[in-house]
Scaffold this motif. Structure first.
Motif, PDB file in Angstrom:
ATOM      1  N   ALA A   1     -12.396  12.191 -49.128  1.00 15.07           N
ATOM      2  CA  ALA A   1     -13.744  13.127 -49.057  1.00 15.07           C
ATOM      3  C   ALA A   1     -15.444  13.609 -49.791  1.00 15.07           C
ATOM      4  CB  ALA A   1     -12.837  14.493 -48.956  1.00 15.07           C
ATOM      5  N   GLY A   2     -14.672  13.092 -50.840  1.00 17.84           N
ATOM      6  CA  GLY A   2     -16.326  12.616 -51.303  1.00 17.84           C
ATOM      7  C   GLY A   2     -17.256  11.489 -51.193  1.00 17.84           C
ATOM      8  N   ALA A   3     -16.477  10.148 -50.278  1.00 18.64           N
ATOM      9  CA  ALA A   3     -16.827   9.210 -49.451  1.00 18.64           C
ATOM     10  C   ALA A   3     -17.339   9.636 -48.554  1.00 18.64           C
ATOM     11  CB  ALA A   3     -15.868   8.268 -48.880  1.00 18.64           C
ATOM     12  N   ALA A   4     -16.987  10.060 -47.755  1.00 26.50           N
ATOM     13  CA  ALA A   4     -17.820  11.153 -46.194  1.00 26.50           C
ATOM     14  C   ALA A   4     -18.747  12.041 -46.761  1.00 26.50           C
ATOM     15  CB  ALA A   4     -16.363  11.406 -45.513  1.00 26.50           C
ATOM     16  N   ILE A   5     -18.603  13.079 -47.679  1.00 29.28           N
ATOM     17  CA  ILE A   5     -20.033  13.461 -48.249  1.00 29.28           C
ATOM     18  C   ILE A   5     -20.660  12.588 -48.133  1.00 29.28           C
ATOM     19  CG2 ILE A   5     -20.460  15.264 -49.466  1.00 29.28           C
ATOM     20  CD1 ILE A   5     -18.391  16.500 -50.011  1.00 29.28           C
ATOM     21  N   ASP A   6     -21.057  12.084 -49.327  1.00 33.13           N
ATOM     22  CA  ASP A   6     -21.977  10.598 -49.333  1.00 33.13           C
ATOM     23  C   ASP A   6     -22.664   9.858 -48.697  1.00 33.13           C
ATOM     24  OD1 ASP A   6     -21.335  11.108 -51.954  1.00 33.13           O
ATOM     25  OD2 ASP A   6     -20.344   9.771 -52.613  1.00 33.13           O
ATOM     26  N   GLY A   7     -21.312   9.491 -47.087  1.00 39.86           N
ATOM     27  CA  GLY A   7     -21.980   9.014 -46.196  1.00 39.86           C
ATOM     28  C   GLY A   7     -22.649   9.577 -44.885  1.00 39.86           C
ATOM     29  N   ILE A   8     -22.398  11.187 -44.557  1.00 44.55           N
ATOM     30  CA  ILE A   8     -23.274  12.392 -44.180  1.00 44.55           C
ATOM     31  C   ILE A   8     -24.562  12.011 -44.815  1.00 44.55           C
ATOM     32  CG2 ILE A   8     -23.170  14.126 -43.852  1.00 44.55           C
ATOM     33  CD1 ILE A   8     -20.052  14.150 -43.327  1.00 44.55           C
ATOM     34  N   ILE A   9     -24.643  12.174 -46.687  1.00 48.91           N
ATOM     35  CA  ILE A   9     -25.963  12.585 -46.789  1.00 48.91           C
ATOM     36  C   ILE A   9     -26.531  11.597 -47.004  1.00 48.91           C
ATOM     37  CG2 ILE A   9     -27.077  13.550 -49.141  1.00 48.91           C
ATOM     38  CD1 ILE A   9     -24.237  14.785 -50.139  1.00 48.91           C
ATOM     39  N   ASP A  10     -26.044   9.963 -47.126  1.00 54.76           N
ATOM     40  CA  ASP A  10     -27.459   9.240 -47.223  1.00 54.76           C
ATOM     41  C   ASP A  10     -27.116   8.291 -45.606  1.00 54.76           C
ATOM     42  OD1 ASP A  10     -24.701   7.093 -46.494  1.00 54.76           O
ATOM     43  OD2 ASP A  10     -24.769   7.276 -48.635  1.00 54.76           O
ATOM     44  N   GLY A  11     -26.416   9.013 -44.720  1.00 54.32           N
ATOM     45  CA  GLY A  11     -26.927   8.309 -43.072  1.00 54.32           C
ATOM     46  C   GLY A  11     -26.312   7.242 -42.371  1.00 54.32           C
ATOM     47  N   SER A  12     -25.391   6.981 -43.809  1.00 48.37           N
ATOM     48  CA  SER A  12     -23.834   6.185 -43.248  1.00 48.37           C
ATOM     49  C   SER A  12     -22.954   5.987 -41.950  1.00 48.37           C
ATOM     50  CB  SER A  12     -23.967   5.196 -44.340  1.00 48.37           C
ATOM     51  OG  SER A  12     -23.141   6.527 -45.239  1.00 48.37           O
ATOM     52  N   ILE A  13     -23.229   7.890 -42.268  1.00 50.70           N
ATOM     53  CA  ILE A  13     -21.741   8.933 -41.312  1.00 50.70           C
ATOM     54  C   ILE A  13     -23.128   9.313 -40.621  1.00 50.70           C
ATOM     55  CG2 ILE A  13     -20.030   9.544 -41.005  1.00 50.70           C
ATOM     56  CD1 ILE A  13     -18.686   8.956 -43.634  1.00 50.70           C
ATOM     57  N   LYS A  14     -22.681   9.284 -39.437  1.00 49.18           N
ATOM     58  CA  LYS A  14     -23.623   9.956 -38.218  1.00 49.18           C
ATOM     59  C   LYS A  14     -22.541  11.020 -37.505  1.00 49.18           C
ATOM     60  CE  LYS A  14     -27.745   8.074 -37.637  1.00 49.18           C
ATOM     61  NZ  LYS A  14     -28.145   7.829 -39.239  1.00 49.18           N
ATOM     62  N   VAL A  15     -22.650  12.157 -37.870  1.00 46.44           N
ATOM     63  CA  VAL A  15     -21.605  13.076 -36.942  1.00 46.44           C
ATOM     64  C   VAL A  15     -22.852  13.621 -35.912  1.00 46.44           C
ATOM     65  CG1 VAL A  15     -20.406  14.941 -37.036  1.00 46.44           C
ATOM     66  CG2 VAL A  15     -20.822  13.556 -39.067  1.00 46.44           C
ATOM     67  N   THR A  16     -22.727  13.515 -34.827  1.00 46.12           N
ATOM     68  CA  THR A  16     -23.260  14.124 -34.062  1.00 46.12           C
ATOM     69  C   THR A  16     -23.089  15.566 -33.300  1.00 46.12           C
ATOM     70  OG1 THR A  16     -22.959  11.743 -32.594  1.00 46.12           O
ATOM     71  CG2 THR A  16     -24.922  11.911 -32.976  1.00 46.12           C
ATOM     72  N   PRO A  17     -23.940  16.434 -33.146  1.00 46.43           N
ATOM     73  CA  PRO A  17     -23.352  17.678 -32.222  1.00 46.43           C
ATOM     74  C   PRO A  17     -22.401  17.088 -31.149  1.00 46.43           C
ATOM     75  CG  PRO A  17     -25.086  17.804 -33.320  1.00 46.43           C
ATOM     76  CD  PRO A  17     -24.676  16.624 -33.464  1.00 46.43           C
TER      77      PRO A  17
END
Lengths: 518, 310, 330
Positions: free
Chosen positions: C314-330
């Motif tokens: 979960a922490g990794a996912a949060i970090d990834g979203i914040i730094d932009g490495s994970i893109k969650v497109t609406p």
């Protein structure tokens, strides 16, 4: 006083019921003033009077629906107080109301059992009730099926249920409020047989009616009420129609004379195979054909609810025709709107005069110009000419003898007779070629009825073609040149008045067609 | 994908859920049936249910006693019913409008009390499913019919009792007569207003119970406006069932089961847009109503106040 | 007699309306105080959308002090016309900021805002300010938290079947559910997400049956959005099925099975708006609450013991979203 017998129903007799000095006041009206009335076991005592004479009030006092302001009721010499219908039922008094008090969606047995304690406590005991109904039916000759639903029964049968209901409750004295109003002549005969049987068995019957020949036929004594006061009680033996009518109205009445028909070949209104539907979408009129000529009255006889309402509405353009043709003054007017039809000098005296004939919140003058309010001389360029309107109205009110405080009085505060005079004034003063009169005297007293009849005959003399739709067979017989009988939306036959008998018309009204071979 | 619907698990799910979901409808619409049979249209059912739901929840929440909650809900419903009876019978007010008034009152009052007395959404431990030895263990049937809580059983028992009262007792005869022809009933010494008071208050009581069945038996939670139009559906079901208890029950079951079916349609990813799926119970009910409406006739005196001598 | 009846009915209706409409009663006072009015579709304690805004305003008030910040609210305004009337009333009473907390109020706001150019309006959740200079828009990137929840759900599910209960497939609810499904798919592509849109924001009974249906279909982890899900949470608890909440913390409802909640902290964007208004800018901008700006917070249930690898993921996912490495497109 004679010994009290047990009635065939198993209950004990009421030998004598006396009402002494009954006074009942309503705000602004004295409905009964010091009325004395009595009835004895083994007799039919007829109570006569015009509408509003106080008959119903007196009977409602006896039945416990009203409390008298003064006076006393005695049963077999003992004063009693009757607080409610429950009390009167307990005392052995039953009432057959003019409008039946039956629950149509329940069976006969359920109607009889309603409100009575059950032998099974909270559960119904319909089997026992049915058995008792069969017993009573046997004793009094009142055939009914206890398991039939009331809505399935003919009017005459429903009346039998009402009588059985009263007998089941032990009624020794029965109040019959205009019981013959809804019956065919044959049903009236059957009903009289039952009444005679009950009298022989020791019941006391009060018979309310305004049909004088029935009163003379069935009763032992007649009492007449007028304006809330008892005019007198006389033995029926030796009494005449004229005598009773004059007691009711308080003045001598003119005779209705029908002059020989002025033969004319001019046909004004023709119906050819007209079919129409009721509000529920069921067939209401089935291939109705007849014609009405200038200067004649065609009477349409029939028991209530056989298509009379639809017939009047179809001719006046208020109800669509599903097939067939209507011809007015040689022109096909099928499907035309009421406005177009009225322009062709068709006038209409509607059955529901308060609903369809008048706008009751409007004034007398406004109602009198309803039809022509947008035409000269009442309207100029969209403005009402009040002077012309009031002159026109003033004239009509005098000609038609309407009793109204002023032209500005709203129609709803007038009496039924005066309202009908207004309708007549409006419709007849147009000098129509054709006049449709639906139940023109329903609910009117003798005086007003006489007036309406007089006016209709006057129109006949003047050459108007009149279609008179009425459930009052006496009226049809008295006024018509020819009589058409309607049954379940079909014309069972058209008979010239001079060849018609009440029996024959009665059979046709009951849907029996074979004797109509004419 | 459609064939997935016809597995045992799904069918059992639909039937069990339909029977459960129908419970609040049954209490409310049987109460409404009684009231309408005597000639009074009560559109305040929804409001009575909401107040009943809140009362049952609050009493259970504070005392921990479920039956006390049920009784309190019935009592509050009864009071609402008496008020409705007073307004429509004594004051002869227009029934539809008064009913809407009572609905708004119940909606607002339950919300206000919820805010002031509870303050937040909470849960209670509600009625548990009853395990009936042997019966509950039957395959399929056991899960559908015999693993429900007491208020669910009560609702179905109520249908039978109401049928019996209406058709086999003198009271039922009086109720029907008053609804069809109050004049006739009155002329035979049946007190029209007494009978109507009785049916309208019992109707209110049952609506309160319907609310309780939601808040302390099926959901064990109170949320503002939680009935969400259920009370109005209950009134519609009375028409649907033609004022006969068992037919009303049939309507409630049909509506609930189709509702449950549409949930399964979505869960099984059957490609029907969710908007259409949620419409299914309403559409089907309307179709069924159109088909059946020909033969039903409302009590003749429905919505008509009674005055003697008319 | 007739008029008495009418009076009686009117009285009843009035009492009912009065009760249902009575919301905030705090009166506006001195001019230097910053005054906010908010109109909300459900109750302030719905454990969901409306409560998230109420809690945010309470937080700001505590921070700024009641003498400097006042707010009033109208709750349960599910009738849009009533809400519009309330918005207009507040505007004419001189509030600094009027929040229309519900996308259904948009068209009303578009009509009202131009009439009060000195008043600032905010509405959400949306990004559309209608190009009006005195309207702010705000929205939650709820798909971000949804994604994180989805990651956890996929790891915790043993059956691989996960149930979602939603109101209507649109707006904030759709964003959240889409993000959640993306999170599940990214973690375990064999896992299946079943969605149930029940067509109502208030039908608690149907939400509860939807949860029953999911469980019947084999779900052992569920999530849901909007205020009617309280019915679903109860069913989840009864059946020992894990639950993820969103909008507000639902932990208190069922402490044994709620894993975590995505909590909205609107104060992040509200504070920005307040500063702008004080500086003379009344609108024209749109704001987002995100994991990055702290407007979205993953609130773990302390009573629920989460396996370490799940917390880490979960922490990794949060970090990834914040730094932009994970893109969650609406």
């Amino acid at each position: 006083m004679t010994e009290k017998k047990t009635l065939p129903s198993g209950h004990s007799q009421i030998l004598q019921m006396e009402m002494h000095g009954i006074t009942k006041r309503f705000p602004g009206v004295v409905a009964n003033f010091k009325v004395d009335f009595d009835v004895r076991a083994g007799e039919v005592h007829a109570l006569l009077g015009e509408n509003g004479a106080g008959k119903s009030t007196l009977m409602k006092v006896l039945y416990g629906m009203y409390q008298p302001d003064e006076g006393q009721i005695k049963l077999d010499g003992t004063p009693v107080t009757i607080h409610s219908p429950v009390d009167s039922i307990k005392q052995g008094i039953g009432m057959i109301h003019q409008h039946f008090m039956l629950v149509e969606s329940l069976t006969v047995a359920e109607n009889v059992a309603l409100g009575m304690p059950s032998t099974r406590g909270p559960l119904t005991d319909l089997k026992k009730v049915s058995a008792r109904i069969y017993e009573l039916a046997e004793i009094y000759g009142l055939r009914v099926d206890p398991d039939a639903y009331v809505w399935q029964l003919a009017v005459g049968q429903q009346q039998r249920v009402e009588i059985i209901k009263a007998l089941y409750r032990g009624a020794a004295l029965l109040i019959l409020d205009e019981p013959t109003a809804v019956l065919t002549p044959q049903e009236v005969d059957e009903f009289f047989v039952t009444m005679r049987q009950m009298v022989t068995d020791g019941h006391a019957l009060i018979f309310i009616s305004h049909k004088l020949h029935e009163v003379l036929d069935i009763s032992n004594r007649v009492s007449v009420l007028r304006d809330g006061e008892m005019i007198g009680t006389i033995p029926t033996q030796g009494a005449t129609k004229t005598q009773l009518a004059e007691m009711m109205v308080g003045r001598p009445l003119g005779e209705i004379k029908i002059r020989q028909q002025s033969k004319t070949s001019q046909t004004r209104l023709v119906l050819q195979d007209v079919c129409s539907q009721s509000d529920r979408g069921t067939p209401a009129l089935k291939n109705v054909s007849f014609e009405v000529c200038a200067g004649e009255i065609l009477g349409v006889a029939g028991v209530s609810g056989n298509g009379q309402k639809e017939l009047a509405e179809v001719i006046t353009g208020m109800r669509p025709v599903t097939s067939g043709k209507i011809i007015l003054d040689t022109q096909d007017v099928t499907g035309k709107s009421p406005k177009v039809l009225m322009g062709r000098s068709l006038s209409y005296i509607p059955e529901e005069r308060m609903r369809d004939g008048m706008i009751k919140e409007f004034t007398v003058a406004e109602n009198l110009i309803l039809r022509e309010h947008d035409q000269m001389p009442f309207s100029r360029r969209g403005f009402l000419d009040l002077k012309a309107i009031s002159e026109h109205s003033e004239g009509l009110i005098q000609d038609y003898n309407v009793k109204t405080p002023s032209l500005e009085t709203t129609v709803k505060s007038l009496s039924g007779g005066n309202i009908q005079k207004l309708v007549l004034a409006r419709e007849i003063s147009r000098r129509p070629h054709t006049l449709i009169a639906a139940q023109p005297t329903r609910g009117l007293d003798i005086g007003a009825t006489e007036y309406v009849h007089h006016r209709l005959l006057e129109q006949r003399e003047a050459g108007t073609a009149t279609l008179l739709i009425s459930e009052d067979l006496d009226e049809i017989m008295a006024l018509s040149d020819r009589i058409a009988v309607i049954f379940e939306g079909e014309i069972m036959g058209v008979v010239p008045r001079d060849q018609a008998t009440a029996e024959q018309i009665g059979l046709l009204m009951a849907g029996v067609a074979e004797t109509a071979a004419k | 994908m459609i064939d997935q619907l016809f597995t045992e698990a799904v069918l059992v799910g639909i039937l069990a859920s339909g029977i459960r979901l129908a419970t609040p409808y049954l209490y409310a619409s049987i109460g409404e049936t009684l009231s309408q049979r005597s000639g009074v249209l009560n559109l305040g059912v929804e409001g009575q249910m909401l107040l009943g739901a809140f009362t049952a929840f609050y009493i259970t929440f504070t005392t921990g006693n479920l039956w006390l909650g049920v009784l309190a809900a019935m009592f509050v419903g009864l009071l609402m019913g008496l008020a409705m009876a007073f307004v429509t019978i004594n004051l002869q007010a227009e029934q539809g409008i008064s009913g809407i008034g009572f609905y708004l009152f119940g909606l607002g009052m339950s919300d206000l009390l919820f805010q002031k007395m509870l303050g937040t959404v909470a849960t209670v431990s509600g009625f548990r499913p009853i395990h009936i030895p042997w019966l509950s263990d039957l395959p399929i049937i056991g899960k559908i019919l015999f693993s429900q809580n007491i208020l669910v059983y009560g609702a179905y028992l109520l249908v039978a009792v109401t049928w019996f009262v209406l058709n086999k007792t003198t009271l039922g005869l009086k109720i029907k007569a008053v609804g069809e022809s109050p004049q006739a009933a009155d002329s035979l010494g049946v007190s029209v207003s007494r009978i109507r008071y009785l049916t309208v208050s019992v109707g209110g009581m049952l609506s309160g119970l319907a609310g309780a069945s939601l808040s302390i038996a099926l959901l064990n939670v109170f949320q503002q406006n939680m009935t969400s139009g259920l009370g109005f559906i209950a009134v519609a079901l009375v028409y649907f069932g033609g004022w006969r208890p068992f037919a009303v029950m049939g309507g409630a079951l049909l509506f609930s089961m189709v509702n449950s079916l549409q949930l399964w349609v979505q869960v099984l990813n059957i490609p029907i847009p969710s908007d259409f799926a949620v419409m299914m119970p309403y559409v089907l009910t309307i179709i069924a109503l159109v088909i059946t409406v020909q033969r039903v006739r409302p009590p003749s005196a429905l919505t008509k106040p009674f005055e003697r001598g008319h | 007699m007739f008029s008495n009846k009418i009076k009686m009915i009117l009285l009843l209706v009035l009492v009912a309306l009065l009760i249902s409409a009575c919301g905030g009663t705090e009166e506006a006072a001195t001019p230097e105080v910053f005054k906010v009015a908010v109109v909300m579709p459900s109750a302030i304690n719905d454990l969901a959308f409306s409560q998230s805004m109420y809690d945010a305003l309470l937080g700001i008030q505590t921070e700024m002090g009641a003498e400097n910040f006042e707010f009033v609210y109208s709750e349960s305004m599910f009738v849009v016309d009533d809400a519009a009337a309330a918005i207009r009333d507040y505007a004419s009473q001189g509030y600094n900021l009027i929040i229309a907390h519900g996308s259904q109020y948009g068209s009303s706001l578009q009509e009202i805002a131009p009439d009060f150019p000195e008043t600032s309006f905010a509405w959400g959740t949306t990004v559309d300010t209608f190009g009006l200079p005195n309207v702010f828009a705000y929205e939650a990137r709820s798909e971000e938290g949804g994604y994180v929840m989805g990651v956890m759900a996929a790891m915790l599910s043993e059956s691989g079947i996960i149930g979602v209960v939603g109101p209507i497939e649109t707006g904030d609810a759709k964003l959240y559910v889409d993000g959640f499904a993306a999170g599940v798919a990214a973690t375990n592509d064999a896992a299946q997400v079943n969605s149930n849109w029940i067509g109502s924001f208030s039908d608690v009974a149907l939400a509860s049956e939807a949860a029953q249906t999911h469980i019947g279909a084999g779900a052992d982890v569920m999530t849901g959005t909007a205020q009617m899900v309280v019915g679903a949470v109860g069913v989840a608890e009864e059946n020992g099925v894990l639950w993820f909440g969103t909008q507000s913390s639902q932990t208190s409802l069922a402490p044994s099975i709620v894993v975590a909640n995505q909590v909205y902290r609107w104060e992040v964007v509200l504070n920005e708006m307040i500063e702008l208004i004080k500086g003379g800018t009344y609108g024209g901008q749109s704001f987002l609450i995100t994991l990055e700006n702290g407007g979205l917070v993953i609130d773990y249930n302390p009573a629920f013991t989460l396996p370490a690898e799940v917390t880490e993921a979960a922490g990794a996912a949060i970090d990834g979203i914040i730094d932009g490495s994970i893109k969650v497109t609406p």
